[in-house]
Design an enzyme around this catalytic site. Sequence first.
Site, short mmCIF file in Angstrom:
data_model
loop_
_atom_site.label_atom_id
_atom_site.label_comp_id
_atom_site.label_asym_id
_atom_site.label_seq_id
_atom_site.Cartn_x
_atom_site.Cartn_y
_atom_site.Cartn_z
N LYS A 99 -3.78 -18.37 20.95
CA LYS A 99 -2.83 -19.22 20.25
C LYS A 99 -3.07 -19.07 18.76
O LYS A 99 -4.22 -19.05 18.30
CB LYS A 99 -3.01 -20.69 20.66
CG LYS A 99 -2.71 -20.99 22.12
CD LYS A 99 -1.22 -20.88 22.41
CE LYS A 99 -0.90 -21.27 23.84
NZ LYS A 99 0.54 -21.13 24.14
N ASN B 102 0.87 -1.18 0.00
CA ASN B 102 0.00 0.00 0.00
C ASN B 102 0.90 1.22 0.00
O ASN B 102 1.60 1.49 0.99
CB ASN B 102 -0.89 -0.01 1.24
CG ASN B 102 -1.85 1.17 1.28
OD1 ASN B 102 -1.66 2.17 0.58
ND2 ASN B 102 -2.87 1.07 2.11
N ASN C 48 -5.27 -8.39 5.18
CA ASN C 48 -6.54 -9.07 5.02
C ASN C 48 -6.86 -9.32 3.55
O ASN C 48 -7.30 -10.41 3.17
CB ASN C 48 -7.67 -8.26 5.66
CG ASN C 48 -9.04 -8.84 5.39
OD1 ASN C 48 -9.68 -8.50 4.40
ND2 ASN C 48 -9.48 -9.76 6.23
N GLU C 49 -6.62 -8.32 2.70
CA GLU C 49 -6.89 -8.49 1.27
C GLU C 49 -6.00 -9.57 0.67
O GLU C 49 -6.46 -10.38 -0.15
CB GLU C 49 -6.70 -7.16 0.53
CG GLU C 49 -7.80 -6.16 0.79
CD GLU C 49 -7.83 -5.06 -0.27
OE1 GLU C 49 -7.18 -5.23 -1.33
OE2 GLU C 49 -8.52 -4.05 -0.05
N GLU D 273 -12.27 -3.77 8.96
CA GLU D 273 -13.05 -3.19 7.86
C GLU D 273 -14.51 -3.63 7.97
O GLU D 273 -14.81 -4.67 8.54
CB GLU D 273 -12.48 -3.63 6.51
CG GLU D 273 -11.01 -3.26 6.29
CD GLU D 273 -10.77 -1.77 6.24
OE1 GLU D 273 -11.72 -1.03 5.89
OE2 GLU D 273 -9.65 -1.33 6.56
#
Length: 314
Positions: A213, A10, A72-73, A273
């Site tokens: 964990k 990014n 995440n993406e 998000e």
Amino acid sequence: MRKRARIIYNPTSGKELFKRALPDVLVKFEQAGFETSAYATQKAGDATEEAARAINEQYDLIVAAGGDGTLNEVINGIAEKPNRPKLGLIPMGTVNDYGRALHLPTDIFEAVDVILDGKTIQVDIGKMNNRYFINVAAGGKITEVSYEAPSKLKTIVGPFAYYIKGFEMLPQMHPVDVRIEYDGEVFEGEITLFLLGLTNSMAGFEKLVPDAKLDDGMFTLLIVEKASLAELGHIMTLASRGEHTKHPKVHYIKAQSVNISSLAEMPLNVDGEYGGQLPANFLNLVRHIEVFSPANVDNELLIEEPKNTDDLFE
């Protein structure tokens, strides 16, 4: 044949520090024996598409450089692939929850060294309906804090921005009547929020799941029952110290599969998000992704890899 690495980054994360460091990062990977290229994301969804493309192009290594949203993406781009490559992470966001959970250095070149050192752990990820997450999924008004906290405030005060925004949003929180099914058990009643955690660090709270964990195949399910404004403020304060699990309005449960439904609307949050509305089904995918990690995360989980990068991805 040289191994191939694809860096997905990014360009706006971390005050554009990675963008400026990229030429030197590429040199460092090349000197370690990788044929390395980079892709800069421009909009939401780009990292998912590029990660899937990199797998189809048979890259040996994918590196996500950015915040938790970028990670995440990338996870969503590789989760369903049968030939998932190992994943490196260079944390560049404001909070970097997953980087914190892995004890990754925040210095760019030290994070690169973690990848090139070649030690990995296999970690669980979650699946919510048709989306994947690696850190947390949650529901309730307060969960909007992670994407409603102003960017400028996050830049100035970092994770503390979430505390500020969280207390600001407390008066807007209203209980929702839900049914939660988990591993053969059922909870029914009015709740303020729920949370399914895979790590100990969420929205800057590093003790929200004190016994997390990364590879046990279990979510930590936190349920906060209907509570007064004063009680919610107290719970938030306790959560900053990891003492919230003792509060009578808090349920602290381990589960592999969770199904949550309601006749009312409740917004969902996936790795920071917006994730839609209930209903939602959650499944833990055990040790689904292999990520590079420092040796001090959990020695019992580490898969020792040779220093020779020619042998890293066999």
